[in-house]
Design an enzyme around this catalytic site. Structure first.
Site, short mmCIF file in Angstrom:
data_model
loop_
_atom_site.label_atom_id
_atom_site.label_comp_id
_atom_site.label_asym_id
_atom_site.label_seq_id
_atom_site.Cartn_x
_atom_site.Cartn_y
_atom_site.Cartn_z
N PHE A 40 0.86 -1.21 -0.06
CA PHE A 40 0.06 -0.06 0.05
C PHE A 40 0.88 1.25 -0.01
O PHE A 40 1.72 1.35 0.93
CB PHE A 40 -1.00 0.07 1.27
CG PHE A 40 -1.81 1.20 1.18
CD1 PHE A 40 -3.15 1.08 0.62
CD2 PHE A 40 -1.28 2.39 1.81
CE1 PHE A 40 -3.90 2.25 0.82
CE2 PHE A 40 -2.36 3.51 1.79
CZ PHE A 40 -3.56 3.28 1.11
N THR B 70 3.00 24.76 -4.72
CA THR B 70 2.84 26.12 -4.00
C THR B 70 3.00 26.12 -2.42
O THR B 70 4.06 27.06 -2.05
CB THR B 70 1.33 26.39 -4.00
OG1 THR B 70 0.79 26.64 -5.29
CG2 THR B 70 0.83 27.97 -3.05
N LYS C 285 2.50 10.00 8.57
CA LYS C 285 1.73 9.52 9.62
C LYS C 285 2.33 9.92 11.11
O LYS C 285 2.19 11.24 11.40
CB LYS C 285 1.58 7.84 9.90
CG LYS C 285 0.79 7.34 8.50
CD LYS C 285 0.21 6.11 8.96
CE LYS C 285 -0.70 5.71 8.00
NZ LYS C 285 -2.09 5.44 8.17
N ASP D 254 9.30 3.02 1.56
CA ASP D 254 8.02 3.58 2.06
C ASP D 254 7.92 3.53 3.37
O ASP D 254 7.40 2.46 4.16
CB ASP D 254 6.69 2.95 1.30
CG ASP D 254 5.50 3.77 1.70
OD1 ASP D 254 5.33 4.17 2.98
OD2 ASP D 254 4.47 3.84 0.89
#
Lengths: 515, 515
Positions: free
Chosen positions: A237, A399, A374, A343
Site C-alpha cells: 500500500f 505552492t 503518519k 516507504d
C-alpha cells in the site's frame, strides 16, 4: 542523531507536573475543567500503584466504558454529521479534548485504551504537553497565519527548522529532504524524482531537453512523457492518488474504477509462522520472490525506474520479510540501476523499536529514497544523492511544499522521542507485549494465528478467524484496536505505550477470546 | 451566504486597535518589538492622510527598500539554506514576523508591497489579527496536537466546523465537501469521484463489482481499472501529481520525464484585446473551441468522464473566456453526460470580485464539482449530487482527509471576508486598479499589452515584452509581483488590497517602465 538522550519516563512525569507554563496551564485547564473525575482517578492510581509510573500523570489507570459504542450522544452526532460527511467509514465519534495519553475518549465519554492511534499516526499521546507548548509558541503562530510558498519565499529560519529536527533524524546516508503533505504526496514526489533521475542518467549530464521532448510532453506522449514504471509488491500500500494508487496492491476497493499505469508488481514473501519452525521454507520463498523481482526488472515492457516497498506491509495485512530479503533487494536494484524507495509512512518514527524500520536490515548501502508521514504528522521524502535534485528548478515544486506548522510539530515529536528514549522504550515494551501474546497464542491457538512482529517493537499482528467481530468486541472492554488485510489484527499503539498498558491489552484480549 | 455583512474597513481598523485580547497582545508584541520604526511610520501616515483608512492600522504608508534584493543577510541565508534545500526557485528570503497586511518583509528588512501573495494564496494579510486569534484558540490547540483520521474518528464538532464556514460558502447548488490537502490532491480526488460516478452509471445502481473487475483492478488492468479520461484545456494548470499533471498543459518544465495518462486536451479560447474591438473574432474563436470540445467528447479513444477547467487560466498565462463560452461548455458536457469540474484553486475565494469566479457566468445549471485551495489555506472539492458519494465506504478515503487546523483558518478567513465585505471591496478596488492600468496602457502601449481582467476584481494581467526584467526591477521600487505563462505579469494581491495600494502599484509600474 539522538545523542543527548537523558530523559526517562520519570523525567517526563515530573516535567508534566512541574513546568507549569501559561501554555500548559491552558492545557491543564482543558483537562481540569472537562475531565475532573478521570483526572482524580488517575492521580489516585499513580499514588497507589508503585509498580509503574505513567508518562502522562493524568492518564487513567484503566479504560472506562459507560455506554454501548456508539452511545446515545454519538448516535445523534453521527446522524447530524451524515448530512454533510460520509459516515460509512466512521469508527467512533471522538472527544479529543477529553482524550489523554494512550486513552481516547468518545463523544459519550467512554474512555478507551487506543492501540490504533488514528490509523497509526498519533506518536506521543493525545494532548501531549510538549506539543501543546509548541502549538502555542510564536513560531507556530507565524507558521499558521503566514503560510509561505516555501519554494519561492522561505523564511530564513527554514534552514534551522530542517536541520534541528527533520534532518537530524534522516536515515543513515540520506541528508536531504523534500517536504510534502501526506504519504501519497510524498510517494508520488519520490516517484517523480526517480523518473527525472532515470532520464537524466539516460540523457547524460548537461544534455538539454530536445524540442521533440518538450512538444511531446505537452501532449502526454513519448519521448517527453516516457514509458517508465515503478515496481511495487503484491499486497503493498502506497497511497490513493493516481501514481501512488498504481503501486498500491492491497485491496480492490481502493482501486476499482480508477485508471492506472501499466506498472509491475513483484511477489512479496508470504512467510509461515512461527519463523523458527519454517526457516527453510521461508528462505526458499524469499529467494523465489527475489527471482521474481529480477525477472520483472529485466523483462518488463518498459524500463523500471524504481522499486517501492514497505518494510512491513501494513494496510495489506502486516506481512514481514527478513533482513536478508531486503539486502537481496538492495543488491538486485543496484545491479540493475533501479532506485530503491523505502516507504516508511507507517513503519517510520520509532514504532518498530528502531527510528526507521529499515535500520533493522543492516543494508550494505542505504535506500535511495525513504518516504515518511503518519507519526511524523507531516510528510516528505529523504534522499542522499544530490543528483536526485532535478537538473532545473520548478521540476519538483508546488505552492506550499508542505506545511511549516506541521513540521514544527514533527520537530517537537523528535525531541520528545530523544528526551524520553522512546525508541528503545518501544523496543522493550514491544518485547514484553510480544511475549505476553505468545503465551496467549499457545493458550488459544485457534484465535491467535500467525503471531508476527517479534523484535519489531510494538508493530505486532496476528490473524483472527473472526477478525471484524473481535475488533468490535474489544470496544466493549475499552480497547480501540484496528485490523489490516483480510484477517489481521494490527497493533499500532503510540510510542508512549507502556508495560501496564500492555497488561490491560493482554487481559482484554483474553477476556474477549474467552467470551 | 454572507448575509450578515456589517463591517467596513473602518470597523476593521477600529477592531485592530480596540480589541486587545491577550492573543492580540502577543501578536502586537511581535510587531512592537520587531518593527517599531515601520509601525511608527505607519501611525503617522494614518494620522496625517485622511483620504483613506487602511485595514491594518500598523501597515506602513509605503514600501521601504534599504538594500539590493537579495541583500547581504539574505545572501548569507540563501547560501546556508542551499545545503539542505533547493534554492534555485527562490524569490526572496522572507521575514514573516515583520510582514504585515499587504507588506512582506525580506530578511534584510526591505518591506515590499506584495501583489503576488505567496503565489496567490495569502487571503487577508500577513499577521492578520483575526487569524492570530483563532491560531491561539483552544479549538486550534486540539486540532494541531490531536490530528484525527477524520474518516474513521471525526470529532463531534466536525459537523459544525463544516457547516459554519467551509459549507456556508459552498458554490450555489453544491452542498457537500470532501476536504483535502492541496490543489493537486483536491483535483485528483475530484477525478476519482468522477470516474467512480461514470462506472456507477454504466454499471447500474445496486450492481455489484464482478469478480473479473476485482481481479483485474489489482493488476492495473481493464475492466476493473478502466480506460477513462479527464479532458483538460491547452495551457491549463491543475497540479503536479500523476493524475493532475496529466491534465496540466501549461509548460513542459512541469511534465518532462514524467509518465502520464493518454488524456485529451481541448483548445482554450485565445482572445484578442481590447475585447470590444475584437468581439466578432473572439466569438468565432470561442465557438471553434466549443466545437473542439464536442469533437473530443465524441471521438476520443476512450470515454471522457469529466472536463476540468479553470475560470481564468492562471499559471498558463492568465487567459480568459467569456461567460458565453462557459455556458456552452456546461451545455455540451451535460449533453454528453460528462461532469464539469471547475478548478477554482487560484480563482476562488474572492479575488475576481465574486466569491467563486464561476459566479460570473450565470450558468443554467451549476458545475458538478468545484475544487479549491490557495486562499482557502486548505483544500478540497465541493459537489451537490449525492451519487458523487461513492457507493461504498473507503473508496474515497485517506488517513487524514485534510487538516482541521487549516480548516479552522479557512473558516475565520470566510468570517473576515463577510464582516469586511471583502468580495465587493475587491470588485471595487479591482475596477479602480484596472482603470489606472488602462491609462498606463494607453500611455505605454508597447510595455502593457493585452491588458485583461476587466470586471474580474484584482485578477488582472497584461503581457510585457521584457517580463522577467520587469518583475525583477519592480523589487527595486518595493513591489513584489509575479508572472505567469511566457510573457504575462499577473496581479494577485490579497483581498485587503486597497485603493491607496493600487496608487502605489500604478506609480511603481510607471516608474519602472520609464527607466
Amino acid at each position: 542523531m539522538l545523542s543527548t538522550l537523558r530523559g526517562s519516563s520519570r523525567a517526563f512525569s515530573r516535567a508534566c507536573s512541574a513546568r507549569v507554563t501559561p501554555r500548559i496551564q491552558h492545557q491543564r485547564a482543558i483537562h481540569n475543567t472537562l475531565r475532573q473525575p478521570a483526572v482524580a482517578a488517575a492521580n489516585v492510581a499513580v499514588d497507589s500503584v508503585s509498580s509503574y509510573e505513567p508518562f502522562f500523570v493524568n492518564e487513567p489507570s484503566a479504560p472506562s466504558i459507560k455506554t454501548a459504542i456508539p452511545g446515545p450522544k454519538s448516535k445523534a452526532a453521527i446522524t447530524e454529521l451524515d448530512e454533510v460527511f460520509d459516515t460509512r467509514s466512521l469508527n467512533m465519534i471522538c472527544d479529543y479534548e477529553n482524550s489523554i495519553g494512550n486513552y481516547v475518549s468518545d463523544h459519550d465519554h467512554n474512555l478507551l485504551l487506543d492501540v490504533y492511534a488514528q490509523i497509526a499516526s498519533i506518536p506521543i499521546g493525545y494532548n501531549n504537553p510538549a506539543l501543546a507548548k509548541v502549538a502555542a509558541s510564536p513560531e507556530m503562530l507565524t507558521a499558521l497565519i503566514n503560510r509561505p510558498a516555501l519554494g519561492n519565499f522561505p523564511p530564513a529560519s527554514w534552514t534551522n527548522t530542517l536541520r534541528s529536527g527533520i534532518l537530524a533524524v534522516a536515515p543513515k546516508g540520506l541528508d536531504q529532504v523534500f517536504t510534502g503533505m501526506s504519504g501519497s504526496d510524498a510517494n508520488e514526489c519520490a516517484y517523480k524524482a526517480a523518473f527525472m533521475y532515470h532520464r537524466r542518467r539516460e540523457r547524460g549530464e548537461g544534455a538539454a531537453f530536445t524540442e521533440e521532448e518538450m512538444t511531446s510532453a505537452m501532449n502526454n506522449e513519448k519521448p517527453g512523457s516516457p514509458d517508465l514504471a515503478i515496481m511495487s509488491f503484491k499486497k503493498g500500500f502506497h497511497g490513493r492518488l493516481f501514481g501512488s494508487l498504481s503501486t498500491t496492491r492491497s485491496k480492490p476497493i481502493h482501486k476499482l474504477d480508477i485508471p492506472s499505469f501499466n506498472w509491475p508488481q513483484a511477489r512479496f514473501p508470504q512467510l509461515k509462522y512461527p519463523l523458527e519452525e519454517f526457516a527453510a521454507e521461508n528462505a526458499a520463498e524469499e529467494a523465489e520472490c527475489l527471482a521474481d523481482v529480477e525477472r520483472i526488472l529485466t523483462t518488463w515492457h518498459c524500463p523500471v525506474s524504481a522499486a517501492v516497498i514497505e518494510p512491513i506491509q501494513s494496510e495489506g495485512g502486516d506481512f514481514h520479510a527478513s533482513p536478508k530479503f531486503f539486502q537481496g533487494l538492495r543488491e538486485i536494484t543496484k545491479k540493475h540501476n533501479v532506485l530503491l524507495i523505502v516507504d516508511e509512512v507507517q513503519t517510520g518514527v520509532g514504532a518498530t523499536g528502531k527510528f526507521w524500520a529499515h535500520d533493522h536490515w543492516d543494508l550494505p548501502s542505504p535506500p535511495d529514497i525513504v518516504t515518511f508521514s503518519k507519526k511524523a504528522q507531516t510528510a516528505g521524502y529523504y534522499f542522499g544523492n544530490s543528483l536526485l535534485r532535478p537538473n532545473m528548478p520548478y521540476r519538483q515544486f508546488n505552492t506550499w511544499m508542505g506545511d511549516p506548522a506541521r513540521v514544527l510539530l514533527f520537530n517537537t515529536i523528535i525531541k520528545e522521542i530523544g528526551r524520553l528514549n522512546l525508541v528503545e522504550h518501544t523496543a522493550n515494551t514491544g518485547a514484553y507485549l510480544y511475549s505476553g501474546l505468545e503465551q496467549l497464542a499457545k493458550k488459544y491457538p485457534a484465535e491467535i494465528q500467525n503471531l508476527r512482529g517479534k523484535g519489531q517493537g510494538t508493530f505486532i499482528a496476528w490473524d483472527s478467524p473472526q477478525r471484524d467481530a473481535f475488533l468490535k468486541n474489544m470496544k466493549t472492554v475499552g480497547v480501540n484496536i484496528g485490523g489490516s488485510g483480510d484477517s489481521a489484527v494490527r497493533l499500532r499503539p503510540m510510542l508512549i505505550f507502556q508495560q501496564h498498558h500492555a497488561d490491560i491489552l493482554l487481559e482484554s484480549i483474553e477476556k474477549i477470546i474467552k467470551t
